[in-house]
Scaffold this active site. Structure first.
Site, mmCIF file in Angstrom:
data_model
loop_
_atom_site.group_PDB
_atom_site.id
_atom_site.type_symbol
_atom_site.label_atom_id
_atom_site.label_comp_id
_atom_site.label_asym_id
_atom_site.label_seq_id
_atom_site.Cartn_x
_atom_site.Cartn_y
_atom_site.Cartn_z
ATOM 1 N N ILE A 173 -1.210 60.461 5.364
ATOM 2 C CA ILE A 173 -2.366 61.318 5.079
ATOM 3 C C ILE A 173 -2.515 62.378 6.162
ATOM 4 C CG2 ILE A 173 -4.863 61.379 4.758
ATOM 5 C CD1 ILE A 173 -4.653 58.538 3.610
ATOM 6 N N ALA A 188 -11.199 58.195 7.091
ATOM 7 C CA ALA A 188 -10.279 57.076 7.310
ATOM 8 C C ALA A 188 -10.991 55.743 7.114
ATOM 9 C CB ALA A 188 -9.677 57.172 8.711
ATOM 10 N N GLU A 227 -20.894 49.422 4.812
ATOM 11 C CA GLU A 227 -20.949 50.040 3.487
ATOM 12 C C GLU A 227 -21.327 48.990 2.451
ATOM 13 O OE1 GLU A 227 -17.306 52.058 2.607
ATOM 14 O OE2 GLU A 227 -17.450 53.409 4.323
ATOM 15 N N ASP A 278 -17.096 60.384 5.478
ATOM 16 C CA ASP A 278 -16.961 59.755 4.165
ATOM 17 C C ASP A 278 -17.040 58.238 4.268
ATOM 18 O OD1 ASP A 278 -16.380 59.835 1.302
ATOM 19 O OD2 ASP A 278 -14.409 59.027 1.824
ATOM 20 N N HIS A 303 -17.967 57.374 0.584
ATOM 21 C CA HIS A 303 -16.612 56.822 0.500
ATOM 22 C C HIS A 303 -15.904 57.305 -0.774
ATOM 23 C CE1 HIS A 303 -14.051 53.277 2.110
ATOM 24 N NE2 HIS A 303 -13.272 54.209 1.575
ATOM 25 N N LEU A 304 -15.752 58.622 -0.857
ATOM 26 C CA LEU A 304 -15.141 59.244 -2.031
ATOM 27 C C LEU A 304 -13.687 59.653 -1.819
ATOM 28 C CD1 LEU A 304 -18.061 61.603 -3.195
ATOM 29 C CD2 LEU A 304 -17.542 59.276 -3.958
ATOM 30 N N GLY A 305 -13.103 59.306 -0.680
ATOM 31 C CA GLY A 305 -11.757 59.778 -0.372
ATOM 32 C C GLY A 305 -10.731 59.474 -1.439
ATOM 33 N N ALA A 306 -10.852 58.302 -2.081
ATOM 34 C CA ALA A 306 -9.888 57.922 -3.120
ATOM 35 C C ALA A 306 -10.463 58.070 -4.521
ATOM 36 C CB ALA A 306 -9.445 56.480 -2.902
#
Length: 529
Positions: free
Chosen positions: A155, A234, A264, A259, A282-285
């Site tokens: 990444i 990350a 969480e 993120d 937590h929208l990274g994926a």
């Protein structure tokens, strides 16, 4: 391959394409999305595979309850919620989908960087609330700024490529990346203090480990320029959130875009009240493409694990990825291990494995592991996998040594297993790479390994083969293949017979009593042929 249909427990939503792939493999897919922690141990009991995402916590107690569990699959990258050490102790493979969300995470990093630099969320909120605050939200350009990249893995490299296209100057810190690789990406490798002190933007791409937990703390932030903006897509917990909030509030740094968080889900944080902070849950994926890739990838990895094959994304198997030249030899190596155990009866303390020919020029650590898996699976009552094969061998006092040579006699490539006065060798034959046995106990042979095999040594004199055939025929055992091998000692011969069905003990006893037969071994390769 597994003889029975496996039960695969899925506790979180994965892409339908992944579920379809699992069902197409002939397995029962037990979807229980949202199952709570109290009921998970009961649900996992009897399951062969468990597929999760980030919400399900797979503790040591859950793993211990999963009697018969072969593999845990995480549809994504992070494994903070899986006790990998406990899984390894129980011989359970842990796999993830490390490349599934790489592009999505890299793009989200760039999106957050731009959003923070231009205060896009704040300006949007003001405008929809009826306030035209054009003069208030003055941003900065990314062009000509210094981007520090902490962690130059997959990444981090994708972020580097995109940031370079925006005209940013790249610094990076990663002790596992060479200067040449960093230079290819247009980045200069520096130490951590230099990275923080010289960066205008700092993006994190490291796993959460005991070493990285809280690594971006107050002491490190004190070394930063007041223009620094931090981006974390990350892992939560890598940044000390209290120290970060304090640094932004007192304008020791310019801001942050986050993120991920220490805990969480989270809906309250001192960071949320700061104008210089942009946050997402937590929208990274969270893209359609990443979810499809994660679901399909984890389904493929779980199916490989259930079939007993090598799994590329297993995280708790101590072996490198196999080279393309070596990979086709892995099933053969495992079969040779099973066959060797069958002809020895009791495994010797020292076993040597030789990789000869073209494959001898490659790293054969994974080939050796395949041999060990075959060896111990033939003599161990509990399930054996790539995860626990080496530890079981050590517990039994067995040392397996490896040697590689570029020279092979008679064949392009040969794998040979020796020890305790016994030996077996095999190769791949023809355009179809058909596995062939070419030597047993120093007798030259030529046949394919079959599910049910009888290996006999006998006097090399007329009539013995006929008497063996008669004994099997009288017992109703059908022969579907036979090969006779001779050694350099003319008086010694060897027969390898394949049969349609497993050979009963009474038939093996009758064969041993046949005139001219010296030894009889019955070997089953049914699980891997």
């Amino acid at each position: 391959m597994m003889a029975l249909m496996a039960r695969i427990l899925v506790t979180e939503k994965i892409a339908d394409l992944g579920l379809e792939r699992l069902r197409a493999g002939g397995h029962e897919v037990d979807v229980r999305v949202g199952i709570d922690a109290d009921h998970l141990p009961e649900a996992v009991r009897g399951a062969h595979a468990l597929i999760i995402r980030s919400a399900t916590r797979v503790t040591a107690d859950v793993i211990a309850a999963g009697v018969g569990l072969i593999v845990i699959g995480r549809a994504g990258i992070g494994l903070d919620n899986v006790d990998v050490d406990a899984a390894t102790r129980h011989g359970v493979m842990v796999v993830n989908a490390p490349l599934s969300n790489a592009v999505s995470a890299a793009e989200h990093t760039i999106a957050l960087m731009l959003a923070q630099a231009r205060s896009i969320p704040q300006a949007h909120a003001a405008l929809v609330a009826g306030r035209w605050e054009r003069a208030h939200w003055v941003g900065v350009e990314l062009h000509d700024k210094v981007l520090g990249i902490l962690g130059l893995g997959r990444i981090g490299q994708l972020v580097a490529q995109r940031a370079a296209a925006l005209g940013m100057h790249l610094l990076a810190h990663d002790p596992y990346v060479s200067e040449d690789r960093a230079r290819q990406l247009g980045a200069e490798l520096v130490d951590l203090d230099t990275l923080v002190s010289q960066s205008d933007f700092l993006t994190l791409h490291v796993a959460k480990t005991p070493e990285t937990l809280g690594m971006l703390d107050a002491d490190l932030l004190a070394k930063a320029k007041p223009t620094l903006r931090i981006v974390n897509v990350a892992r939560g917990g890598v940044v000390d959130e209290a120290a970060l909030a304090d640094a932004i509030a007192y304008r020791r740094i310019a801001g942050a875009a986050l993120d991920v968080f220490e805990t969480e889900p989270t809906t309250a944080s001192p960071l949320f009240a700061l104008d210089g902070v942009v946050v997402t849950p937590h929208l990274g994926a969270s893209t359609t493409e990443a979810q499809d890739k994660a679901g399909v990838t984890i389904a493929e990895q779980v199916l490989l694990a259930l079939d007993g094959d090598w799994v590329p994304y297993a995280v708790n198997v101590a072996a490198p990825e196999a080279a393309e030249v070596v990979r086709p030899f892995l099933p053969l190596a495992e079969k040779l291990g099973v066959l060797f155990a069958g002809i020895t009866g009791r495994l010797p303390e020292v076993i040597d494995v030789e990789f000869s020919g073209e494959i001898g020029g490659y790293d054969n650590e994974l080939g050796l592991l395949s041999v060990v898996k075959g060896l111990v699976s033939a003599v161990h009552d509990e399930p054996v996998s790539f995860v626990n094969a080496v530890s079981i061998a050590k517990e039994r006092g067995i040392e397996v040594r490896s040697v590689s040579t570029a020279v092979a006699k008679d064949y392009v490539n040969v794998i040979t297993v020796r020890g305790g006065g016994h030996s077996v060798a095999g190769t791949l034959w023809g355009l179809g790479a058909e596995p062939r046995l070419v030597m047993l106990d120093d007798h030259s042979i030529d046949l394919s390994p079959m599910p049910h095999m009888i290996i006999l040594t006998n006097d090399d004199r007329p009539g013995v083969i006929g008497r063996v055939g008669t004994t099997l025929g009288d017992a109703g055992v059908n022969i579907n293949g036979m090969n006779v091998g001779r050694s350099s000692r003319a008086e010694s011969a060897l027969m390898v017979i394949s049969t349609d069905e497993p050979v009963p003990d009474r038939v093996a006893t009758a064969l041993a009593a046949t005139d001219g037969v010296t030894t009889v071994r019955v070997v089953s390769l049914a699980g891997i042929v």
